[in-house]
Motif scaffolding. Structure first.
Motif, PDB file in Angstrom:
ATOM      1  N   VAL A  63       0.355  -1.068   0.107  1.00 40.79           N
ATOM      2  CA  VAL A  63       0.217  -0.108  -0.108  1.00 40.79           C
ATOM      3  C   VAL A  63       1.020   1.140   0.041  1.00 40.79           C
ATOM      4  CG1 VAL A  63      -1.520   0.757   1.210  1.00 40.79           C
ATOM      5  CG2 VAL A  63      -1.793  -1.011   0.878  1.00 40.79           C
ATOM      6  N   LYS A  64       2.114   1.191   0.902  1.00 39.66           N
ATOM      7  CA  LYS A  64       2.472   2.511   1.278  1.00 39.66           C
ATOM      8  C   LYS A  64       3.316   2.686  -1.082  1.00 39.66           C
ATOM      9  CE  LYS A  64       6.495   4.330   3.931  1.00 39.66           C
ATOM     10  NZ  LYS A  64       6.897   4.593   4.970  1.00 39.66           N
ATOM     11  N   LEU A  65       3.959   1.438  -1.130  1.00 43.63           N
ATOM     12  CA  LEU A  65       4.815   1.125  -2.481  1.00 43.63           C
ATOM     13  C   LEU A  65       3.701   1.967  -3.623  1.00 43.63           C
ATOM     14  CD1 LEU A  65       7.189   0.664  -3.609  1.00 43.63           C
ATOM     15  CD2 LEU A  65       6.743  -1.362  -4.683  1.00 43.63           C
ATOM     16  N   PHE A  66       2.306   2.368  -3.645  1.00 45.71           N
ATOM     17  CA  PHE A  66       1.143   2.535  -4.457  1.00 45.71           C
ATOM     18  C   PHE A  66       0.830   3.885  -3.736  1.00 45.71           C
ATOM     19  CE2 PHE A  66      -0.527  -1.787  -5.010  1.00 45.71           C
ATOM     20  CZ  PHE A  66       0.307  -2.481  -6.351  1.00 45.71           C
ATOM     21  N   SER A  67       1.041   4.605  -2.515  1.00 45.17           N
ATOM     22  CA  SER A  67       0.442   4.688  -2.713  1.00 45.17           C
ATOM     23  C   SER A  67       2.343   6.500  -3.322  1.00 45.17           C
ATOM     24  CB  SER A  67       0.550   5.289  -0.933  1.00 45.17           C
ATOM     25  OG  SER A  67       1.848   5.849  -0.233  1.00 45.17           O
ATOM     26  N   SER A  68       2.913   6.350  -3.167  1.00 48.19           N
ATOM     27  CA  SER A  68       4.192   6.656  -3.557  1.00 48.19           C
ATOM     28  C   SER A  68       3.943   7.223  -4.917  1.00 48.19           C
ATOM     29  CB  SER A  68       5.610   6.333  -3.296  1.00 48.19           C
ATOM     30  OG  SER A  68       6.179   4.916  -4.322  1.00 48.19           O
ATOM     31  N   ILE A  69       3.178   6.397  -5.539  1.00 51.29           N
ATOM     32  CA  ILE A  69       3.484   6.535  -7.195  1.00 51.29           C
ATOM     33  C   ILE A  69       2.024   7.088  -7.887  1.00 51.29           C
ATOM     34  CG2 ILE A  69       5.557   5.200  -7.754  1.00 51.29           C
ATOM     35  CD1 ILE A  69       2.959   3.447  -9.074  1.00 51.29           C
ATOM     36  N   LEU A  70       0.777   8.215  -6.316  1.00 53.36           N
ATOM     37  CA  LEU A  70      -0.398   8.060  -6.747  1.00 53.36           C
ATOM     38  C   LEU A  70       0.319   9.865  -7.120  1.00 53.36           C
ATOM     39  CD1 LEU A  70      -2.920   7.982  -6.358  1.00 53.36           C
ATOM     40  CD2 LEU A  70      -3.114   8.296  -4.273  1.00 53.36           C
ATOM     41  N   LYS A  71      -0.986   9.943  -7.687  1.00 54.30           N
ATOM     42  CA  LYS A  71      -0.968  12.011  -8.750  1.00 54.30           C
ATOM     43  C   LYS A  71      -2.824  11.618  -8.810  1.00 54.30           C
ATOM     44  CE  LYS A  71       1.027  14.163 -12.619  1.00 54.30           C
ATOM     45  NZ  LYS A  71       1.974  13.857 -13.717  1.00 54.30           N
ATOM     46  N   ARG A  72      -2.782  13.228  -8.977  1.00 54.77           N
ATOM     47  CA  ARG A  72      -4.088  13.569  -8.906  1.00 54.77           C
ATOM     48  C   ARG A  72      -4.184  14.911 -10.326  1.00 54.77           C
ATOM     49  NH1 ARG A  72      -8.100  17.028  -5.299  1.00 54.77           N
ATOM     50  NH2 ARG A  72      -9.813  16.580  -7.025  1.00 54.77           N
ATOM     51  N   GLU A  73      -5.014  14.346 -11.499  1.00 55.21           N
ATOM     52  CA  GLU A  73      -4.909  15.335 -12.153  1.00 55.21           C
ATOM     53  C   GLU A  73      -6.124  15.708 -12.623  1.00 55.21           C
ATOM     54  OE1 GLU A  73      -2.775  13.606 -15.683  1.00 55.21           O
ATOM     55  OE2 GLU A  73      -0.710  14.182 -15.011  1.00 55.21           O
ATOM     56  N   GLU A  74      -6.800  17.336 -12.485  1.00 60.35           N
ATOM     57  CA  GLU A  74      -8.266  17.492 -13.365  1.00 60.35           C
ATOM     58  C   GLU A  74      -9.645  15.986 -12.428  1.00 60.35           C
ATOM     59  OE1 GLU A  74      -8.405  17.607 -16.951  1.00 60.35           O
ATOM     60  OE2 GLU A  74      -6.963  18.460 -17.285  1.00 60.35           O
ATOM     61  N   GLY A  75      -8.936  16.320 -10.414  1.00 62.35           N
ATOM     62  CA  GLY A  75     -10.349  15.892 -10.047  1.00 62.35           C
ATOM     63  C   GLY A  75     -10.179  14.283 -10.735  1.00 62.35           C
ATOM     64  N   LYS A  76      -8.855  13.501 -10.912  1.00 61.77           N
ATOM     65  CA  LYS A  76      -9.635  12.587 -11.679  1.00 61.77           C
ATOM     66  C   LYS A  76      -7.437  12.222 -10.333  1.00 61.77           C
ATOM     67  CE  LYS A  76     -11.436  12.065 -15.266  1.00 61.77           C
ATOM     68  NZ  LYS A  76     -11.898  11.961 -16.980  1.00 61.77           N
ATOM     69  N   LEU A 145      -4.075  19.283   3.142  1.00 57.72           N
ATOM     70  CA  LEU A 145      -3.168  18.410   2.528  1.00 57.72           C
ATOM     71  C   LEU A 145      -1.766  18.199   2.075  1.00 57.72           C
ATOM     72  CD1 LEU A 145      -2.800  19.074  -0.915  1.00 57.72           C
ATOM     73  CD2 LEU A 145      -1.548  21.567  -0.873  1.00 57.72           C
ATOM     74  N   MET A 146      -1.509  17.130   1.806  1.00 59.69           N
ATOM     75  CA  MET A 146      -0.323  16.752   2.036  1.00 59.69           C
ATOM     76  C   MET A 146       0.403  16.481   1.276  1.00 59.69           C
ATOM     77  SD  MET A 146      -1.144  15.109   5.094  1.00 59.69           S
ATOM     78  CE  MET A 146       0.397  14.109   5.253  1.00 59.69           C
ATOM     79  N   ARG A 147       0.069  16.765  -0.417  1.00 65.60           N
ATOM     80  CA  ARG A 147       1.272  16.224  -1.211  1.00 65.60           C
ATOM     81  C   ARG A 147       0.832  16.431  -2.757  1.00 65.60           C
ATOM     82  NH1 ARG A 147       2.758  10.899  -2.660  1.00 65.60           N
ATOM     83  NH2 ARG A 147       2.286   9.528  -0.974  1.00 65.60           N
ATOM     84  N   ALA A 148       0.813  17.710  -3.530  1.00 67.16           N
ATOM     85  CA  ALA A 148       1.077  17.545  -4.579  1.00 67.16           C
ATOM     86  C   ALA A 148      -0.764  17.480  -4.515  1.00 67.16           C
ATOM     87  CB  ALA A 148       1.846  17.634  -5.894  1.00 67.16           C
ATOM     88  N   ASP A 149      -1.376  18.122  -4.351  1.00 67.69           N
ATOM     89  CA  ASP A 149      -3.417  18.052  -4.979  1.00 67.69           C
ATOM     90  C   ASP A 149      -3.058  16.694  -3.908  1.00 67.69           C
ATOM     91  OD1 ASP A 149      -5.157  19.136  -5.333  1.00 67.69           O
ATOM     92  OD2 ASP A 149      -5.474  18.369  -7.420  1.00 67.69           O
TER      93      ASP A 149
END
Length: 191
Positions: A63-76, A145-149
């Motif tokens: 879970v931590k590994l996947f969370s490290s590559i999470l990104k939000r763009e235009e609400g998705k 807000l934790m990081r980058a949106d």
């Protein structure tokens, strides 16, 4: 045919890509702009539980590994590696702030939050706290807000502790951190 192999996104492929690109700290997902490869049957529930194909992911390290590559763009929300980008579903916020430490008092107070995936953020200008209220019930949903949106829902026990630290300022009841005031509720709406 172009001769290119069609890529079907899956969790194992993402893990391999993450591992290959692993650096110290969080990967620079803000610099990665690979082509969209489709949606992955992955969901983050409101309580922070990650599901893959309907089954909870029981390995905290994964879970931590996947969370490290999470990104939000235009609400998705997307999981992004240097070579692929897959869409996932997030029920509310992708993270849950499960605790915080408070140092100092009043305007000099500093609030440091930690999430269920060990991300840390100090509330302030770069990591604001906001509170949404349900229009029907008035129930608050607090976020930081934790990081980058990407936000964390502040869990109930931590929110109650925040309220205990609250004070009134300019017609609002809220909390201070790093010299910034974060309103929780208008003072005149308190009983």
């Amino acid at each position: 045919m172009s001769g290119q192999k069609t890529v079907t996104p899956d969790a194992d492929g993402l893990v391999a890509s993450i591992t290959a690109a692993k650096t110290r700290g969080l990967p620079p997902v803000h610099l990665w702009n690979p082509p969209f490869c489709g949606d992955l049957d992955m969901r983050i529930a409101r309580d922070g539980t990650w599901f893959y194909q309907g089954t909870p992911i029981g390995r905290p390290g994964l879970v931590k590994l996947f969370s490290s590559i999470l990104k939000r763009e235009e609400g998705k929300y997307f999981l992004v590696t240097p070579v692929e980008k897959v869409g996932i579903t997030v029920d509310d916020a992708p993270f849950v702030a499960i605790d915080f430490e408070a140092e100092g008092t009043g305007e000099a107070q500093v609030l440091t939050f930690v999430t269920h995936v060990d991300d840390v953020a100090v509330a302030g200008p770069n990591h604001p706290i906001r509170v949404e209220r349900d229009p029907e019930t008035g129930e608050p949903s607090p976020y930081i807000l934790m990081r980058a949106d990407l936000e964390a829902l502040i869990d109930r026990k931590s929110f109650y502790r925040l309220v205990d630290l609250g004070s009134h300022h300019d017609g609002w009841f809220g909390v201070w951190s790093q010299g910034q005031f974060f309103g929780i509720i208008p003072s005149n709406e308190l009983p």
